[in-house]
Design a protein around this motif. Structure first.
Motif: not given
Length: 414
Positions: A21-35, A59-67
């Motif tokens: 997933l880190n390689q994917y993020a580097l290749s595309t410029g997208l943000a990616v998370s697994a849940w 704080t966008l992606w913090n545990e209680s962030g809006a993102g």
């Protein structure tokens, strides 16, 4: 907090997702998370573009962030439907998703994107920045330096991630299935082996009792009982091999080392097979003549005797009448080496790497057995901290097996 139902799946190694997933993020410029399926982020967010790196400082992606809350809603929808949720917009930023499945059940979700599909405005950046605890002007300065991700490019990125996830999940399913089959095989082997031993022991006892106590048996019946006793012993030997193989496969085979005299071990093994050697007129020699009486080592005497006996029995089996078998014992540098060499049928060069495999049978001269003896022998020697090797000059040029074990307890493994 949104409650998400949890499907029953095997334990997931999320760490294995980090690198791809880190390689994917580097290749595309997208943000990616697994849940995971309970709505917990297990990987990420992984970011590489100027915009997502800047958003990551807030704080966008913090545990209680809006993102993070936005992504949880997407995860809940994917787990509930079992399919990717339609792309959603977070104040102009596109966010996509893909389900992760194992054995047909969703065990997690990949959430990716956080990119603009067209040129945005300072007003949208201001709204996002406010939810992230960042400066709207600073976010706008980053965003305007990057090109938006078009629908066509996003479709390509989505297909790429789907291929990656599908390959990863198929590999995991194959490994899980192989492990399941292996466990079932080992359990079957161990259970059946034990169930076979009991009736064989009872049959052997009754045959032996009849031969010893019944007087004046007719010659044909006595001959039949004698042959039956031999066959029962052969079958019992194969069952013992199956049990030892099952213990080896399941990691339950162990040794109990103690200080023992090597001479006694070698003598006991030789005395067991000497009648068979004499019957074939095989010249048998042991060097030194004292059978290694002066050598003491930390070993499981019965298990080491089993190894030597097995190698000697094989040597007799594959050595023609009038051949020769030589046992040579050497003591040096804290190790004991035992060579068992014969003048028999030998082993072809292409077969040497497979000699110690389970259920490996010689192509000739092996009318009995399961091909487990050498497999078990090598494992027993390894449990002693030693090695068992084989050498042969080729077909009909004899074979030499070499046992090498440490003398002291430091090399023994319990």
């Amino acid at each position: 907090m949104i409650h998400i139902a949890q499907p029953h799946v095997a334990q997931i190694d999320w760490d294995g997702w980090v690198a791809p997933l880190n390689q994917y993020a580097l290749s595309t410029g997208l943000a990616v998370s697994a849940w995971d399926a309970q709505g917990r982020r297990t990987v990420g967010p992984l970011v590489s573009s100027r915009t997502t790196r800047f958003l990551g400082t807030g704080t966008l992606w913090n545990e209680s962030g809006a993102g993070a809350e936005f992504e949880r809603e997407i995860v809940a929808a994917v787990v509930d439907s079992g399919a990717p949720a339609p792309d959603r917009m977070f104040h102009g930023m596109r966010v996509s998703s893909l389900p992760l499945t194992q054995s047909g059940k969703v065990y997690g979700v990949l959430v990716f994107g956080w990119c603009f599909r067209d040129f945005t405005s300072p007003l949208e950046c201001e709204r996002i920045a406010k939810l992230s605890g960042l400066s709207g002007q600073a976010l706008w300065n980053e965003v305007r330096l990057e090109a938006p991700v078009s629908d066509a490019r996003m479709a390509t990125y989505t297909a790429l991630l789907a291929t990656l996830a599908g390959s990863f999940d198929r590999q995991r399913e194959i490994i899980d299935e192989l492990n399941r089959v292996s466990r079932a095989r080992d359990l079957f082997l161990a259970t059946v082996s034990h169930e076979m031993r009991t009736p064989l022991a009872a049959l052997s006892m009754r045959v032996e009792l009849m031969l010893r106590t019944v007087q004046d048996l007719p010659p044909a019946i006595e001959a039949g009982l004698t042959a039956m006793r031999l066959h029962v012993r052969q079958e019992a030997g194969m069952v013992d091999d199956l049990i030892d193989a099952a213990r080896t496969l399941t990691g339950h085979m162990s040794i109990v080392p103690a200080d023992v005299a090597l001479g006694r071990i070698v003598r006991d093994a030789v005395s067991t097979i000497e009648p068979a050697a004499h019957e074939k007129g095989i010249a048998f020699s042991v060097a030194p003549a004292d059978f290694g009486d002066g050598i003491t080592l930390a070993a499981d005497a019965s298990r080491l005797q089993q190894v030597i006996w097995n190698l000697l029995l094989n040597a007799i089996k594959f050595t023609p009448d009038g051949g020769a078998i030589r046992v040579a014992i050497r003591d040096s540098a804290g190790h004991v080496e035992i060579d068992i060499a014969d003048s028999g049928q030998g082993i072809a060069a292409e077969d040497l790497p497979h000699v110690f495999g389970a259920f490996t049978l010689q192509t000739s001269g092996n009318a009995t057995g399961l091909g487990l003896g050498l497999y078990i022998a090598r494992r027993i020697v390894e449990l002693h901290g030693g090695t068992l090797t084989v050498d042969s000059a080729g077909t009909n040029r004899g074979t030499t097996f070499t046992i090498r074990v440490p003398r002291g307890r430091d090399g023994a493994i319990e």
